[in-house]
Write a protein that holds these residues in place. Structure first.
Motif, PDB file in Angstrom:
ATOM      1  N   GLU A  15       0.791  -1.223   0.000  1.00  0.00           N
ATOM      2  CA  GLU A  15       0.000   0.000   0.000  1.00  0.00           C
ATOM      3  C   GLU A  15       0.825   1.274   0.000  1.00  0.00           C
ATOM      4  OE1 GLU A  15      -3.304  -0.076   2.746  1.00  0.00           O
ATOM      5  OE2 GLU A  15      -3.159  -2.249   2.884  1.00  0.00           O
ATOM      6  N   GLN A  74      -7.809   8.962   2.637  1.00  0.00           N
ATOM      7  CA  GLN A  74      -6.708   8.003   2.578  1.00  0.00           C
ATOM      8  C   GLN A  74      -5.358   8.684   2.738  1.00  0.00           C
ATOM      9  OE1 GLN A  74      -7.451   4.377  -0.165  1.00  0.00           O
ATOM     10  NE2 GLN A  74      -8.776   5.988  -0.997  1.00  0.00           N
ATOM     11  N   ARG A 111      -8.132   3.820   6.149  1.00  0.00           N
ATOM     12  CA  ARG A 111      -8.141   2.635   5.293  1.00  0.00           C
ATOM     13  C   ARG A 111      -9.570   2.224   4.996  1.00  0.00           C
ATOM     14  NH1 ARG A 111      -3.879  -1.221   6.535  1.00  0.00           N
ATOM     15  NH2 ARG A 111      -4.856  -2.378   4.808  1.00  0.00           N
ATOM     16  N   LEU A 130     -14.521   3.972   5.955  1.00  0.00           N
ATOM     17  CA  LEU A 130     -13.084   3.940   6.194  1.00  0.00           C
ATOM     18  C   LEU A 130     -12.847   4.075   7.688  1.00  0.00           C
ATOM     19  CD1 LEU A 130     -13.708   6.160   3.632  1.00  0.00           C
ATOM     20  CD2 LEU A 130     -11.285   5.659   3.254  1.00  0.00           C
TER      21      LEU A 130
END
Length: 308
Positions: free
Chosen positions: A58, A256, A261, A293
Motif C-alpha cells: 500500500e 486516505q 483505510r 473507512l
C-alpha cells in the motif's frame, strides 16, 4: 519557492530502494517470510547478478536486494533504519514471531519506547512500530483561521452541513448529535466537522464535514481532521471512522492521505428510501453506494510515535 509536488505528478512517482547483500536467500526469508513483504519479481544470472523485488504493501514502494557482481555488501550502521508502521500491537507481535529472533536495543532511545528493533542477516536494523503512520496535517494555509469547539446553535451551521449532506431528512436526524469543531475566520465559521459516538465501544465517527467553497483546498479540512483526531485520542478512542459516497473520489483521496483505510462498502445507501433524490451524481458518477473507512488511533501520550 517551488513546490516539488506541483512539478512531479503523484501518479508517476514510485520508489525502489536497492541494497546489495552476500546473504540473498537469508535476506529474502527475513523480509518476505518474516516482515511479510510480498515478492513481486526476481532474476538470476543477469550479467552476474541475482536479485529479488519485494513490495511494501500500500505504499507504491519496493525493496530490491541483489547479490553477485564485483562488490561486497555495504556495512551496517545502527542508525540506518527501515521503519515499518504496522498499525497495531497484534501486527508487530505476529511479525516478531515470524522472525523468530530477539529484538536488539536501538541506538536511539526513542525507538525503545515506541517500537521493536530487529537486525536483518546483514546487521541492518528494522524497526516495527505498532501504530499507523499519520501525516502531520499542520495548520491551515490561510492566515488567521483558528479551529475550536462549537458551543452555539447548530441551526446557524446548517448551510455548511448541507454541503456534505444531500438528504434533508437524514440531516434532521443527526445534526444535533455529538460535538462539532469549527474553523473560524474572524467571526465567520468557514468550516465544520461533526464527531459522534457509534455502536462500537471505543470508536467515534466523523459524521459530517465541510469547508466553505472559497477556502477549499487551503488546508482547512486537514486542520479540522487534526482537531477531530486529537479529540478522539484524548477521549481514549481506539479508532475514528468515516463514511463517504463511493462516487466522491475527492473525499476518498482526502481521507486516505490522512491514513484512513477502506473497511466496507454499503451498497444502495443513497436511495429515495433514505431521503436522496434519484439521479444525483458526484463528478459524473451516480450516487449509490457508501464507503466506510477507519483510522486506528494511538493513545494521546503515544501519538508522537505515529507522526515521527
Amino acid at each position: 519557492m517551488v513546490d516539488p509536488s506541483a512539478s512531479m505528478p503523484r501518479a508517476a512517482l514510485q520508489l525502489r530502494v536497492a541494497r546489495h547483500t552476500e546473504r540473498l536467500d537469508e535476506v529474502i526469508a527475513f523480509y518476505r517470510d518474516g516482515i511479510g513483504l510480498r515478492e513481486i519479481g526476481s532474476f538470476r544470472g543477469h550479467e552476474g547478478y541475482d536479485g529479488v523485488f519485494l513490495e511494501v504493501p500500500e505504499t507504491g514502494a519496493h525493496l530490491e536486494f541483489t547479490a553477485g557482481g564485483g562488490h561486497g555488501a555495504p556495512a551496517a550502521h545502527p542508525e540506518s533504519l527501515l521503519v515499518f508502521y504496522l498499525g497495531d500491537e497484534d501486527a508487530v507481535r505476529k511479525a516478531a514471531a515470524r522472525l523468530g529472533a530477539d529484538p536488539v536495543a536501538p541506538a536511539n532511545p526513542y525507538w525503545a519506547e515506541h517500537a521493536l528493533t530487529f537486525e536483518d542477516p546483514d546487521g541492518f536494523r528494522v524497526v516495527l512500530v505498532p501504530e499507523p503512520w499519520l501525516p502531520d496535517v499542520g495548520a491551515p494555509d490561510v492566515e488567521g483561521i483558528r479551529v475550536e469547539l462549537h458551543s452555539g446553535s447548530r441551526a446557524a451551521l446548517r448551510p455548511l452541513f448541507e454541503l456534505a449532506e444531500d438528504s434533508a431528512e437524514a440531516l434532521d436526524a443527526y445534526i444535533d448529535a455529538g460535538r462539532v469543531v469549527v474553523a473560524v475566520d474572524d467571526d465567520a465559521v468557514v468550516g465544520h466537522l461533526q464527531i459522534t459516538d457509534t455502536d462500537h465501544a471505543g470508536q467515534a465517527e466523523v459524521k459530517n464535514m465541510a469547508v466553505a467553497p472559497s477556502l477549499q483546498g487551503r488546508g482547512v479540512g486537514r486542520a479540522l481532521m487534526a482537531a477531530a483526531i486529537d479529540l478522539a485520542r484524548r477521549e481514549g478512542r481506539s479508532a475514528l471512522t468515516v463514511a463517504t459516497a463511493a462516487a466522491d473520489t475527492g473525499n476518498l483521496r482526502f481521507y486516505q492521505r490522512l491514513g484512513f483505510r477502506l473497511r466496507a462498502v454499503e451498497r444502495d445507501a443513497f436511495t429515495g428510501a433514505t431521503g436522496y433524490a434519484p439521479g444525483l451524481e458526484v463528478d459524473g458518477i451516480e450516487l449509490r453506494d457508501r464507503v466506510w473507512l477507519d483510522l486506528p488511533l494511538a493513545p494521546a501520550n503515544a501519538s508522537r510515535a505515529a507522526r515521527r
